[in-house]
Design an enzyme around this catalytic site. Sequence first.
Site, PDB file in Angstrom:
ATOM      1  N   ASP A   1      -1.268   8.920   2.578  1.00 46.50           N
ATOM      2  CA  ASP A   1       0.133   9.303   2.811  1.00 46.50           C
ATOM      3  C   ASP A   1       0.320  10.176   4.047  1.00 46.50           C
ATOM      4  O   ASP A   1       1.217  11.015   4.100  1.00 46.50           O
ATOM      5  CB  ASP A   1       0.706  10.042   1.572  1.00 46.50           C
ATOM      6  CG  ASP A   1       0.604   9.181   0.321  1.00 46.50           C
ATOM      7  OD1 ASP A   1       0.741   7.959   0.451  1.00 46.50           O
ATOM      8  OD2 ASP A   1       0.385   9.758  -0.763  1.00 46.50           O
TER       9      ASP A   1
ATOM     10  N   GLY B   1       1.249   9.143   6.917  1.00 42.89           N
ATOM     11  CA  GLY B   1       2.329   8.639   7.785  1.00 42.89           C
ATOM     12  C   GLY B   1       1.866   7.416   8.587  1.00 42.89           C
ATOM     13  O   GLY B   1       2.401   7.131   9.657  1.00 42.89           O
ATOM     14  N   LYS B   2       0.893   6.692   8.007  1.00 37.44           N
ATOM     15  CA  LYS B   2       0.308   5.530   8.710  1.00 37.44           C
ATOM     16  C   LYS B   2       1.375   4.477   9.019  1.00 37.44           C
ATOM     17  O   LYS B   2       1.411   3.904  10.102  1.00 37.44           O
ATOM     18  CB  LYS B   2      -0.818   4.911   7.849  1.00 37.44           C
ATOM     19  CG  LYS B   2      -1.963   5.884   7.582  1.00 37.44           C
ATOM     20  CD  LYS B   2      -2.984   5.299   6.632  1.00 37.44           C
ATOM     21  CE  LYS B   2      -2.520   5.170   5.206  1.00 37.44           C
ATOM     22  NZ  LYS B   2      -2.285   6.445   4.509  1.00 37.44           N
TER      23      LYS B   2
ATOM     24  N   GLY C   1       1.510   2.755  -0.121  1.00 37.15           N
ATOM     25  CA  GLY C   1       2.964   2.794   0.047  1.00 37.15           C
ATOM     26  C   GLY C   1       3.204   3.346   1.441  1.00 37.15           C
ATOM     27  O   GLY C   1       3.003   4.534   1.679  1.00 37.15           O
ATOM     28  N   HIS C   2       3.525   2.469   2.388  1.00 39.61           N
ATOM     29  CA  HIS C   2       3.666   2.877   3.790  1.00 39.61           C
ATOM     30  C   HIS C   2       5.143   2.864   4.173  1.00 39.61           C
ATOM     31  O   HIS C   2       5.784   1.823   4.148  1.00 39.61           O
ATOM     32  CB  HIS C   2       2.864   1.934   4.695  1.00 39.61           C
ATOM     33  CG  HIS C   2       1.371   2.034   4.456  1.00 39.61           C
ATOM     34  ND1 HIS C   2       0.453   1.262   5.114  1.00 39.61           N
ATOM     35  CD2 HIS C   2       0.658   2.841   3.631  1.00 39.61           C
ATOM     36  CE1 HIS C   2      -0.761   1.598   4.696  1.00 39.61           C
ATOM     37  NE2 HIS C   2      -0.666   2.545   3.794  1.00 39.61           N
TER      38      HIS C   2
ATOM     39  N   THR D   1      -3.216   4.483  -9.319  1.00 42.91           N
ATOM     40  CA  THR D   1      -1.837   4.023  -9.187  1.00 42.91           C
ATOM     41  C   THR D   1      -1.511   2.976 -10.254  1.00 42.91           C
ATOM     42  O   THR D   1      -0.372   2.521 -10.339  1.00 42.91           O
ATOM     43  CB  THR D   1      -1.606   3.403  -7.791  1.00 42.91           C
ATOM     44  OG1 THR D   1      -2.544   2.333  -7.620  1.00 42.91           O
ATOM     45  CG2 THR D   1      -1.803   4.424  -6.686  1.00 42.91           C
TER      46      THR D   1
ATOM     47  N   ARG E   1     -19.183 -10.364  -8.277  1.00 42.13           N
ATOM     48  CA  ARG E   1     -19.145 -11.813  -8.015  1.00 42.13           C
ATOM     49  C   ARG E   1     -18.409 -12.602  -9.080  1.00 42.13           C
ATOM     50  O   ARG E   1     -18.805 -13.698  -9.456  1.00 42.13           O
ATOM     51  CB  ARG E   1     -20.577 -12.329  -7.795  1.00 42.13           C
ATOM     52  CG  ARG E   1     -21.214 -11.692  -6.584  1.00 42.13           C
ATOM     53  CD  ARG E   1     -22.687 -11.715  -6.600  1.00 42.13           C
ATOM     54  NE  ARG E   1     -23.231 -10.902  -7.679  1.00 42.13           N
ATOM     55  CZ  ARG E   1     -24.515 -10.713  -7.880  1.00 42.13           C
ATOM     56  NH1 ARG E   1     -25.392 -11.296  -7.087  1.00 42.13           N
ATOM     57  NH2 ARG E   1     -24.938  -9.962  -8.865  1.00 42.13           N
TER      58      ARG E   1
ATOM     59  N   GLN F   1      -4.721   4.127   2.318  1.00 44.57           N
ATOM     60  CA  GLN F   1      -5.327   5.329   1.727  1.00 44.57           C
ATOM     61  C   GLN F   1      -5.820   6.264   2.837  1.00 44.57           C
ATOM     62  O   GLN F   1      -5.250   6.244   3.921  1.00 44.57           O
ATOM     63  CB  GLN F   1      -6.464   4.972   0.753  1.00 44.57           C
ATOM     64  CG  GLN F   1      -5.997   4.299  -0.534  1.00 44.57           C
ATOM     65  CD  GLN F   1      -5.640   2.824  -0.399  1.00 44.57           C
ATOM     66  OE1 GLN F   1      -6.448   2.043   0.053  1.00 44.57           O
ATOM     67  NE2 GLN F   1      -4.445   2.456  -0.790  1.00 44.57           N
TER      68      GLN F   1
ATOM     69  N   VAL G   1       4.761   5.038  -4.060  1.00 43.90           N
ATOM     70  CA  VAL G   1       4.512   3.947  -5.011  1.00 43.90           C
ATOM     71  C   VAL G   1       4.845   4.381  -6.430  1.00 43.90           C
ATOM     72  O   VAL G   1       5.534   3.692  -7.167  1.00 43.90           O
ATOM     73  CB  VAL G   1       3.027   3.506  -4.937  1.00 43.90           C
ATOM     74  CG1 VAL G   1       2.689   2.515  -6.043  1.00 43.90           C
ATOM     75  CG2 VAL G   1       2.736   2.879  -3.591  1.00 43.90           C
TER      76      VAL G   1
ATOM     77  N   GLU H   1       4.525  13.573  -8.174  1.00 39.25           N
ATOM     78  CA  GLU H   1       4.489  14.743  -7.279  1.00 39.25           C
ATOM     79  C   GLU H   1       3.187  14.718  -6.515  1.00 39.25           C
ATOM     80  O   GLU H   1       2.126  14.524  -7.114  1.00 39.25           O
ATOM     81  CB  GLU H   1       4.469  16.025  -8.133  1.00 39.25           C
ATOM     82  CG  GLU H   1       5.800  16.608  -8.360  1.00 39.25           C
ATOM     83  CD  GLU H   1       5.715  18.018  -8.972  1.00 39.25           C
ATOM     84  OE1 GLU H   1       4.619  18.595  -9.094  1.00 39.25           O
ATOM     85  OE2 GLU H   1       6.789  18.523  -9.320  1.00 39.25           O
TER      86      GLU H   1
END
Length: 439
Positions: free
Chosen positions: A22, A24-25, A49-50, A138, A152, A241, A317, A321
């Site tokens: 988070d 700020g990507k 969540g971008h 999440t 696999r 992430q 997402v 908090e």
Amino acid sequence: MYLYAIKILHNTDVLLGIQWGDEGKGKMVDVLTPKYDIVARFQGGPNAGHTLEFDGQKYVLRSIPSGIFQGDKLNLIGNGVVLDPILFRNEAEELATSGHNLKERLLISKKAHLIMPTHRLLDQANEAAKGKAKIGTTGKGIGPTYTDKVSRNGLRVGDIFVGFPEKYAQAKARHIDMIHSLNEAAVRKGGQAVSMDGLEALEKQWMESIEYLRTFRFIDSEHFANKCLAEGKSILCEGAQGSLLDVDFGSYPFVTSSNTVCAGACTGLGLPPSRIGEVYGIFKAYCTRVGAGPFPTELFDETGAKIRSIGHEYGAVTGRERRCGWIDLVALRYTIMLNGVTQLIMMKSDVLDSFPVIKACTAYRIDDQITRDFPFSIEGNVEPVYEELPGWQQDLTHCTQENELPEAFMNYVHFLEHELETPIKIISVGPDREATIWR
Ligand code: GDP
Ligand code: IMO
Ligand code: MG
């Protein structure tokens, strides 16, 4: 005698979070996209969540790369990503409704793994079985999907074209057995069993979303990406992430299930390391974390609450908090090292505008020993050693270039550059695309 031409191969840059996510990507990938031909996600899934803001609109992207709003640039979901067809469909349809049609501009790797409805249930069941030791995931099925990949047993996007019903049924049956046994463990610990009542309805939605997914363009993305590079095109890889959530180097076991560090861009897209040029390390002027796990500089007092309130630190997402604290330079030195960060991007500087004093953790005190190196574990008695700097107590949000920034703020920037031995090239002073200062 052979003469070897020295080829400069770098036309791939990587932007990644170097804290706990988070940072700020989303905003910065959008800002940098005009410099590139292709934007590619290489790991993670809808746990991300971008957020992007421009022209008074706000968008939150989960699986779709943040280059999608800048003209006709190509966007790629790489093999290292895990994709939930239901959430992907919601996201794509919402974008189409707001006038952003993706079909021509989005490419999906056939080797990306699919998140099944039972992966979501397994995620919940794993958490319930852990009891008090739960990670606080999440809940999107990320861990179980990557577990299936590594053991696999995974289902890949390309599998939807060959023997899909059988492969799906086999994986589902295995998951149901696992959920039953995890449920027993949860109940033994006094917790709740995960209900499978909603599974049928979720599966129906999932299968419909698979049909929707089929209308997109699937590619062998490793061939595509390397061919583009050979033609002189450039790629910006978008991390999800943050490095402190990396499965190898993060605060294990309180991490996500993928390699969030720079090397993940190579495995998650099939790109050779020699192709990586600039590595943008993005961080907040302070620090946040969502979910459980150690966080040495966390503030439990009103200063932490003030950062949360001014910075709107609630999960994009989950709405949870975000835990807030001062910047941790021990952790940042570590993640800059791991990623080979060549330039830093500092976000949310404006959030600290009203603070009279800014603190920065320059070292840890562990059992009376001072260390500047990130230790094996940051759980237990890791006490931050702080340096205090005067706050600037001025509004940064109106600043548009470096010479407008207050002296006390620039002192903070220079202090960070000195401590981190890496230049800060971009300063963000607000959520909008325009609130960006290049140095
Ligand atoms: P990501 O996951 O790294 O893309 O970051 P998130 O979108 O989860 O969280 C970053 C939040 O900070 C979003 O709400 C952004 O709109 C917001 N944001 C980004 N840059 C700035 C900034 O410089 N100042 C302020 N105040 N907010 C920002
Ligand atoms: P972006 O890309 C912040 C955290 C979760 C949890 C841990 C494991 O928006 O920065 P998972 O669902 O991945 O198994 O959860 O990782 N986490 C994030 N925290 N930003 C994210 O993504 C995150 N994605 C996962 O809160 O602690
Ligand atoms: Mg986020």
